[in-house]
Design a protein around this motif. Structure first.
Motif, PDB file in Angstrom:
ATOM      1  N   THR A  79       0.852  -1.183   0.000  1.00  0.00           N
ATOM      2  CA  THR A  79       0.000   0.000   0.000  1.00  0.00           C
ATOM      3  C   THR A  79       0.886   1.229   0.000  1.00  0.00           C
ATOM      4  N   PRO A  80       0.461   2.348  -0.576  1.00  0.00           N
ATOM      5  CA  PRO A  80       1.296   3.547  -0.578  1.00  0.00           C
ATOM      6  C   PRO A  80       1.418   4.136   0.829  1.00  0.00           C
ATOM      7  N   ALA A  81       2.598   4.649   1.145  1.00  0.00           N
ATOM      8  CA  ALA A  81       2.804   5.325   2.426  1.00  0.00           C
ATOM      9  C   ALA A  81       2.081   6.669   2.400  1.00  0.00           C
ATOM     10  N   ALA A  82       1.500   7.051   3.532  1.00  0.00           N
ATOM     11  CA  ALA A  82       0.771   8.326   3.629  1.00  0.00           C
ATOM     12  C   ALA A  82       1.131   8.997   4.948  1.00  0.00           C
ATOM     13  N   GLY A  83       1.888  10.092   4.850  1.00  0.00           N
ATOM     14  CA  GLY A  83       2.281  10.821   6.050  1.00  0.00           C
ATOM     15  C   GLY A  83       3.140   9.959   6.960  1.00  0.00           C
ATOM     16  N   ASP A  84       2.682   9.757   8.197  1.00  0.00           N
ATOM     17  CA  ASP A  84       3.415   8.924   9.146  1.00  0.00           C
ATOM     18  C   ASP A  84       3.053   7.452   9.041  1.00  0.00           C
ATOM     19  N   ILE A  85       2.108   7.119   8.172  1.00  0.00           N
ATOM     20  CA  ILE A  85       1.674   5.730   8.025  1.00  0.00           C
ATOM     21  C   ILE A  85       2.582   5.039   7.001  1.00  0.00           C
ATOM     22  N   PRO A  86       3.320   4.021   7.415  1.00  0.00           N
ATOM     23  CA  PRO A  86       4.236   3.373   6.462  1.00  0.00           C
ATOM     24  C   PRO A  86       3.479   2.470   5.493  1.00  0.00           C
ATOM     25  N   ALA A  87       4.138   2.111   4.407  1.00  0.00           N
ATOM     26  CA  ALA A  87       3.566   1.156   3.459  1.00  0.00           C
ATOM     27  C   ALA A  87       3.514  -0.224   4.104  1.00  0.00           C
ATOM     28  N   ILE A  88       2.456  -0.950   3.850  1.00  0.00           N
ATOM     29  CA  ILE A  88       2.301  -2.281   4.428  1.00  0.00           C
ATOM     30  C   ILE A  88       2.012  -3.289   3.333  1.00  0.00           C
ATOM     31  N   PHE A  89       2.316  -4.566   3.638  1.00  0.00           N
ATOM     32  CA  PHE A  89       2.078  -5.653   2.684  1.00  0.00           C
ATOM     33  C   PHE A  89       0.574  -5.925   2.588  1.00  0.00           C
ATOM     34  N   THR A  90       0.080  -6.096   1.362  1.00  0.00           N
ATOM     35  CA  THR A  90      -1.346  -6.315   1.172  1.00  0.00           C
ATOM     36  C   THR A  90      -1.597  -7.012  -0.163  1.00  0.00           C
ATOM     37  N   LEU A  91      -2.734  -7.682  -0.236  1.00  0.00           N
ATOM     38  CA  LEU A  91      -3.212  -8.246  -1.503  1.00  0.00           C
ATOM     39  C   LEU A  91      -4.288  -7.366  -2.127  1.00  0.00           C
ATOM     40  N   GLY A  92      -4.496  -6.204  -1.512  1.00  0.00           N
ATOM     41  CA  GLY A  92      -5.576  -5.332  -1.936  1.00  0.00           C
ATOM     42  C   GLY A  92      -5.460  -4.857  -3.361  1.00  0.00           C
ATOM     43  N   ASN A  93      -4.230  -4.645  -3.847  1.00  0.00           N
ATOM     44  CA  ASN A  93      -4.062  -4.168  -5.216  1.00  0.00           C
ATOM     45  C   ASN A  93      -4.565  -5.208  -6.218  1.00  0.00           C
ATOM     46  N   TYR A  94      -4.243  -6.489  -5.956  1.00  0.00           N
ATOM     47  CA  TYR A  94      -4.709  -7.547  -6.856  1.00  0.00           C
ATOM     48  C   TYR A  94      -6.204  -7.782  -6.700  1.00  0.00           C
ATOM     49  N   VAL A  95      -6.702  -7.676  -5.465  1.00  0.00           N
ATOM     50  CA  VAL A  95      -8.133  -7.828  -5.252  1.00  0.00           C
ATOM     51  C   VAL A  95      -8.902  -6.770  -6.024  1.00  0.00           C
ATOM     52  N   ARG A  96      -8.427  -5.517  -5.933  1.00  0.00           N
ATOM     53  CA  ARG A  96      -9.098  -4.436  -6.662  1.00  0.00           C
ATOM     54  C   ARG A  96      -8.946  -4.618  -8.164  1.00  0.00           C
ATOM     55  N   ALA A  97      -7.736  -5.003  -8.597  1.00  0.00           N
ATOM     56  CA  ALA A  97      -7.496  -5.133 -10.044  1.00  0.00           C
ATOM     57  C   ALA A  97      -8.311  -6.263 -10.651  1.00  0.00           C
ATOM     58  N   LEU A  98      -8.481  -7.368  -9.891  1.00  0.00           N
ATOM     59  CA  LEU A  98      -9.127  -8.551 -10.456  1.00  0.00           C
ATOM     60  C   LEU A  98     -10.611  -8.668 -10.140  1.00  0.00           C
ATOM     61  N   THR A  99     -11.116  -7.864  -9.193  1.00  0.00           N
ATOM     62  CA  THR A  99     -12.541  -7.946  -8.851  1.00  0.00           C
ATOM     63  C   THR A  99     -13.304  -6.689  -9.213  1.00  0.00           C
ATOM     64  N   ASP A 100     -12.600  -5.660  -9.654  1.00  0.00           N
ATOM     65  CA  ASP A 100     -13.280  -4.430 -10.043  1.00  0.00           C
ATOM     66  C   ASP A 100     -14.200  -4.716 -11.237  1.00  0.00           C
ATOM     67  N   SER A 101     -15.314  -3.996 -11.277  1.00  0.00           N
ATOM     68  CA  SER A 101     -16.287  -4.223 -12.354  1.00  0.00           C
ATOM     69  C   SER A 101     -15.720  -3.930 -13.737  1.00  0.00           C
ATOM     70  N   SER A 102     -14.622  -3.163 -13.801  1.00  0.00           N
ATOM     71  CA  SER A 102     -14.040  -2.811 -15.100  1.00  0.00           C
ATOM     72  C   SER A 102     -13.036  -3.832 -15.596  1.00  0.00           C
ATOM     73  N   ILE A 103     -12.720  -4.856 -14.765  1.00  0.00           N
ATOM     74  CA  ILE A 103     -11.655  -5.777 -15.175  1.00  0.00           C
ATOM     75  C   ILE A 103     -12.062  -6.629 -16.369  1.00  0.00           C
ATOM     76  N   LEU A 104     -13.335  -7.084 -16.411  1.00  0.00           N
ATOM     77  CA  LEU A 104     -13.766  -7.897 -17.548  1.00  0.00           C
ATOM     78  C   LEU A 104     -13.775  -7.100 -18.857  1.00  0.00           C
ATOM     79  N   PRO A 105     -14.361  -5.870 -18.881  1.00  0.00           N
ATOM     80  CA  PRO A 105     -14.235  -5.070 -20.112  1.00  0.00           C
ATOM     81  C   PRO A 105     -12.783  -4.762 -20.461  1.00  0.00           C
ATOM     82  N   LEU A 106     -11.960  -4.546 -19.424  1.00  0.00           N
ATOM     83  CA  LEU A 106     -10.541  -4.247 -19.652  1.00  0.00           C
ATOM     84  C   LEU A 106      -9.845  -5.434 -20.316  1.00  0.00           C
ATOM     85  N   PHE A 107     -10.065  -6.619 -19.761  1.00  0.00           N
ATOM     86  CA  PHE A 107      -9.461  -7.829 -20.323  1.00  0.00           C
ATOM     87  C   PHE A 107     -10.013  -8.096 -21.722  1.00  0.00           C
TER      88      PHE A 107
END
Length: 581
Positions: free
Chosen positions: A53-81
């Motif tokens: 995740t991107p760092a924001a202010g004093d909040i450091p970047a953390i490990f997450t699967l959120g980017n893939y979850v958003r990329a692969l479950t977003d409603s635009s992924i099927l039209p995109l693919f």
């Protein structure tokens, strides 16, 4: 013997560790490290960023699967693919159909203008994709398209006939631009095929159409499929056509989504990295299937130890229609794009050719472009980057090819694969990975021309490998062994024997990399900053600013300059056997 003399004798008899290292191993080791760094480190940073995740202010970047979850479950992924696959598949099929048809006419028939067409097929490869796309916007745009405005004035139509801002328009432009690649690939396949089977069918009364579909195309089937995958990979990584024709009307593909994720505020680098990894996997599958097919191509072999001489088919009454088809194609891919840009460059604003418009023509746009603040610096940057990248790549890959072909080092095949790995990287993905890498490794090159130089060397390194491998295989190792027996060191043997004999491949690869580096936009668009612009970025910014006349003038000058460079390089290269290489 004194203690001092004894220690001196021991030092002579037993040199230090560094004294035992041979200079050639330092060169070889440095080349291996450079290749590993260029090919692997940006990929590691790209994968790592896709899980953060991107760092924001004093909040450091953390490990997450959120980017893939958003990329692969977003409603635009099927039209995109779907859009990405439809665009790449449609482009590949159109380019392959056009290229195969003209390759067959050129290699297998007595069509007129064959020699002229083969020479002219190189010209579209010189035209940058962004200029080719802009020219077709000026031809078929619903608002300013030359064809639409002319048809409207002639027949009083209320709406446009052609709409280049559509999936069909995107496929048409990209397919036309890639058709010369298909032509060159299929020409090689037709030229190396034994025509005896076709001649036997002709003597048995089969028509030319039956011979083409039932014999010729079946024999070149591996080349057809391999060419399709090559074109598919090139199309799915394309950025210019989706950005100029798709983004304005909401037709998103992976490359345009990556660009928009980076350019949105705040930048979503993690999401862009996830999209990039997905695109990287799609490209990897294409390259895997292409290489798998190439390894099985021997089942379709028709060239044996017996000599053969191909005899062209007589098209008879179809010779004239075939010649007209060739002329029409040359108009669409060479004459029309250049003339549209040239006409636009002479106007104060873009307008349809007419008698009244002739009185407004001037060369003011050329003067304005020459005096444009960033043009001089951009031309200098492009020249230095293309020449430097081409020279670096060809020398570096010459050492790598020598290691792979000449030595018996374990895992040398892995070095060849690592050096070829950037071929999988779409240009925009490579630019993103290099950007992420040198944002975190702060060594002072981010925002300078050096980071673009690294991207160019990485992106075009596989082409240097292919050119040098072909030439290295033709050089027998006896020459180097003779030099070594005569007392020559490795460096002397490499510089005075290997490199001169590699000259045809070195020069051919150098010319190719210079041209494609000057054209390159996709890996530059995320890396440039004020002062480090290249000519493709100048064209991009002129388009973004709506300066179409200045863009046309700059495009005309760029096409002419690239064409002159290629012609001069070919004339010089003939002295070194580049044509044969």
């Amino acid at each position: 013997m004194s203690l001092h003399e004894s220690s001196f004798a021991k030092s002579v008899e037993k040199p230090s560790f560094f004294g035992r290292i041979r200079p050639e191993w330092l060169i070889i080791g440095a080349a291996v490290l450079i290749v590993g760094w260029l090919a692997l480190v940006p990929l590691v940073f790209l994968l790592w960023q896709s899980f953060m995740t991107p760092a924001a202010g004093d909040i450091p970047a953390i490990f997450t699967l959120g980017n893939y979850v958003r990329a692969l479950t977003d409603s635009s992924i099927l039209p995109l693919f779907r859009n990405s696959v439809v665009f790449a598949t449609g482009t590949s099929c159109l380019a392959l159909f056009i290229g195969t048809l003209f390759a067959w006419l050129n290699e297998r028939t007595n069509t007129p203008f064959k020699m002229m067409f083969y020479a002219a097929s190189i010209v579209p490869l010189v035209i940058p994709s962004i200029l080719f796309t802009v020219s077709w916007i000026m031809v078929a745009s619903p608002q300013i398209g030359l064809f639409n405005l002319m048809l409207k004035n002639m027949f009083g139509l209320s709406g446009p006939v052609f709409d280049i801002y559509s999936m069909g328009g995107m496929i048409w432009v990209e397919g036309l631009h890639y058709s010369p690649i298909a032509f060159l690939l299929m020409s090689a396949a037709f030229r190396s095929m034994d025509p005896s089977l076709e001649e036997s069918a002709l003597m048995s009364g089969a028509s030319i159409g039956q011979i083409m579909f039932r014999i010729t195309l079946k024999l070149v089937w591996p080349a057809l499929i391999a060419s399709f995958f090559i074109l598919f990979i090139r199309s799915i990584e394309s950025f210019e056509v989706p950005a100029l024709l798709g983004m304005p009307v909401g037709i998103e593909v992976f490359t345009s989504s990556i660009y928009e994720a980076i350019r949105e505020y705040p930048s979503n680098v993690g999401l862009a990295s996830a999209y990039a990894v997905v695109l990287l996997l799609i490209a990897s599958f294409g390259i895997y299937f292409q290489s798998k097919l190439s390894s099985q191509g021997s089942k379709y072999s028709t060239v044996t130890g017996k000599g053969f001489r191909p005899r062209p088919f007589d098209l008879g009454v179809w010779r004239i229609p075939a010649a007209i088809l060739i002329v029409l194609y040359m108009i669409l891919v060479i004459v029309l794009p250049f003339l549209v840009l040239f006409w636009s460059s002479l106007n104060k604003y873009y307008s349809v050719p007419s008698w009244s418009a002739l009185s407004r023509l001037s060369f003011d746009a050329y003067v304005k472009v020459i005096n444009y603040p960033m043009v001089g610096q951009a031309v200098w940057n492009s020249a230095m980057l293309s020449l430097g990248a081409a020279t670096t790549i060809m020398l570096l890959t010459a050492v790598i090819c020598w290691i792979v072909i000449r030595t018996k080092l374990p895992a040398r095949w892995l070095l060849d694969n690592v050096a070829s790995l950037p071929m999988v990287f779409p240009g925009l993905v490579l630019g993103l990975s290099v950007m992420i890498c040198y944002l975190y490794l702060d060594i002072g090159i981010y925002g300078t021309t050096w980071i673009i130089f690294i991207a160019y060397v990485t992106r075009f390194m596989p082409y240097g490998i292919r050119y040098n491998t072909t030439s290295m295989l033709q050089i027998h190792k006896d020459l180097e062994e003779s030099a070594a027996m005569s007392g020559a060191s490795w460096s002397q043997s490499f510089v005075r024997i290997v490199l001169p004999l590699l000259k045809p491949g070195l020069l051919a690869g150098w010319i190719y990399i210079v041209v494609v580096s000057i054209r390159e936009l996709s890996s530059s668009v995320l890396l440039y900053s004020p002062g480090s612009e290249v000519v493709s970025i100048v064209i991009w910014e002129l388009w973004q600013n709506g300066q179409y006349v200045e863009l046309s003038a700059f495009g005309v000058m760029m096409i002419i300059a690239l064409f002159i460079v290629v012609m001069l390089a070919q004339l010089v290269g003939k002295r070194f056997g580049v044509k044969e290489a």
